[in-house]
Write an enzyme that holds these catalytic residues in place. Sequence first.
Site, PDB file in Angstrom:
ATOM      1  N   ALA A   1      27.832  35.515  21.537  1.00  0.00           N
ATOM      2  CA  ALA A   1      29.197  36.020  21.579  1.00  0.00           C
ATOM      3  C   ALA A   1      29.976  35.165  22.570  1.00  0.00           C
ATOM      4  O   ALA A   1      29.536  34.973  23.704  1.00  0.00           O
ATOM      5  CB  ALA A   1      29.214  37.490  21.996  1.00  0.00           C
ATOM      6  N   CYS A   2      31.097  34.638  22.139  1.00  0.00           N
ATOM      7  CA  CYS A   2      31.897  33.738  22.971  1.00  0.00           C
ATOM      8  C   CYS A   2      32.372  34.440  24.236  1.00  0.00           C
ATOM      9  O   CYS A   2      32.947  35.535  24.182  1.00  0.00           O
ATOM     10  CB  CYS A   2      33.115  33.250  22.190  1.00  0.00           C
ATOM     11  SG  CYS A   2      34.274  32.322  23.212  1.00  0.00           S
ATOM     12  N   ILE A   3      32.178  33.798  25.368  1.00  0.00           N
ATOM     13  CA  ILE A   3      32.504  34.458  26.646  1.00  0.00           C
ATOM     14  C   ILE A   3      33.993  34.755  26.778  1.00  0.00           C
ATOM     15  O   ILE A   3      34.373  35.835  27.225  1.00  0.00           O
ATOM     16  CB  ILE A   3      31.987  33.639  27.858  1.00  0.00           C
ATOM     17  CG1 ILE A   3      32.193  34.427  29.144  1.00  0.00           C
ATOM     18  CG2 ILE A   3      32.637  32.261  27.956  1.00  0.00           C
ATOM     19  CD1 ILE A   3      31.391  33.920  30.313  1.00  0.00           C
TER      20      ILE A   3
ATOM     21  N   CYS B   1      34.805  37.664  24.647  1.00  0.00           N
ATOM     22  CA  CYS B   1      34.203  38.875  25.204  1.00  0.00           C
ATOM     23  C   CYS B   1      35.001  39.424  26.388  1.00  0.00           C
ATOM     24  O   CYS B   1      35.224  40.634  26.484  1.00  0.00           O
ATOM     25  CB  CYS B   1      32.772  38.596  25.647  1.00  0.00           C
ATOM     26  SG  CYS B   1      31.593  38.547  24.283  1.00  0.00           S
TER      27      CYS B   1
END
Lengths: 85, 85, 117, 117, 130, 130
Positions: F77-79, F82
């Site tokens: 999941a892309c930081i 997120c």
Amino acid sequence: MILHTINKLSALALCRDLISEGDKVVLLEDGVYLGLQPLPFATLAIRVDVEARGLSGRLTKQTESIEYSEFVDLCTRADKVCSWF
Amino acid sequence: MILHTINKLSALALCRDLISEGDKVVLLEDGVYLGLQPLPFATLAIRVDVEARGLSGRLTKQTESIEYSEFVDLCTRADKVCSWF
Amino acid sequence: MSSILYVFSQPPHGSINAQEGLDALLMGSAFTTCSVLFVGQGLMQLIEGQSTDELGTKNFSLGFGALKDYGVNRIACSKPDLVASGLNSDDFVIDVEPLDAAGMQLLIRDHDKVLNF
Amino acid sequence: MSSILYVFSQPPHGSINAQEGLDALLMGSAFTTCSVLFVGQGLMQLIEGQSTDELGTKNFSLGFGALKDYGVNRIACSKPDLVASGLNSDDFVIDVEPLDAAGMQLLIRDHDKVLNF
Amino acid sequence: MNFAIVVHGAPYSSEACLSALNFAKAVLASGHSINRVFFYHDGAYTANNLIAPPQDETPVGEQWQAFGIGNNIELIACIASCLRRGILDETEADRYEKSGSNIAPGFTISGLGQLIDASINADRVVTFGV
Amino acid sequence: MNFAIVVHGAPYSSEACLSALNFAKAVLASGHSINRVFFYHDGAYTANNLIAPPQDETPVGEQWQAFGIGNNIELIACIASCLRRGILDETEADRYEKSGSNIAPGFTISGLGQLIDASINADRVVTFGV
């Protein structure tokens, strides 16, 4: 061959001009509603999306239902995949 | 008078036929791009949305920019508000 | 007591929004006079024969059969959008009253509030 | 090393997606040969004079000026969509190469991967 | 005049969440009142207390919290929308045996009846859709 | 053949999240491999561990967890996505002084470089947009 996917009606306008002779087009999600109207190219529609929307038997003759396994197979045979949404 | 709001291009098709003489139409969010094209009715576009998109000075003459306070005022003067999205 | 017109404009299954719209209509009809107008791709919610077992989304179109029991007043759709869709009323799970532009405008005028989904 | 074509089709500010698309393009151009094609409402990302201070979204159109510095190869847009928008290249923050259908098809063919945003 | 406001969009993902806030502020500034703000569909994500946006981006969720608390306005996140999207208060976290709750201060999780009640009793209802 | 899969949509809010899962399962069933699944935009919401959908609805997030863990496939999941959406692991929760973390098992929060790396190194990249 390039594989195009379309997941909604409004995405057709984005790719209509970009589909070359020999390319393949997969309709998925709300894109399967495009199978109700005449299109300038043949399409393949994900069967579970067609059935969920009650479109079995309602699609134009230029639309053929396919399984996810055939979608995967098309990806491998295509040079690349282009997703329109 | 009924107040209609439109927040994207594709929502125009939903309400085009439903706007009566005397109704008001507010364009907001991506709906302000409709101010670039001729429409069958006059519109009011939320100024901060117009400016964020760089559309100041680019809109048709039938589109007038308004503040949120005027949007609220229009709601009070309308019989009801109908949001198209 | 305010009457509420629900306007459904989204197709089913592509997102949960159409299903959550029906939930709101059923809840509303327990409290006050409600009607519903299907426009645009919202008409696709009504198509008969939706079979969602394999996809795994909920076939909430079955719920439309309960609208009369819940006392929902008028169940209407856009006649222009119906014609454009290539479908006809026989394709739908319930009887729906197709309205022309003037009829839809009147429906909106006849209700105190409009909730769009 | 695979080259990547980024296709931007969403307008700015209505959602964060266009901004997150630019982030992905800048990141990609640090690793490999990248180009970008603006289509449909994606062209609206390029409009000069976006002023977002009051709205509070980010004016990421300023970032397009850095594309050349990041080594982004070709920066193109759909000529048919440009014409339909009523805008012209002078309205844009950077020079963009308008391509007809054949040109866009060639651009897609010339890259190994396509990432759509 | 009394307004009910309905929000369908999540912060960042949809400008609807921000537009609704700007509208709500203008309602109060114009001397009108708000009987309730109802967060439905992805609007429920607005109530997530764990959002940590970059410093140069408007923290829309936090601004809603401040608006609700500062003006004593009910911010209701629909329970069905919240459960599907992983927004829980302590009661729901316990009920579903989840590791914790993440509802932001100022927000209350409640049923769809609150939308109907607000719509019926407000003078105007305005929806910010996606 | 090796696939990279990109997911832009949240469970329930967008069928993209479910389509991508069905596609991913078919990739493995066809004897191909997946180098990474990257959750971007609202796709990041898939990694929320607090989702508690009604029992008669497909728990798409949980199915992704099981798929990733069961097949040893990286779910990233892309930081940035997120943080904007309130999906945190313990490190990020500590960094931003938030009350807790909510990342689901099987998911890892990481940078956008993981999308580029996956795209470059896969034979095919397929995006499920919204």
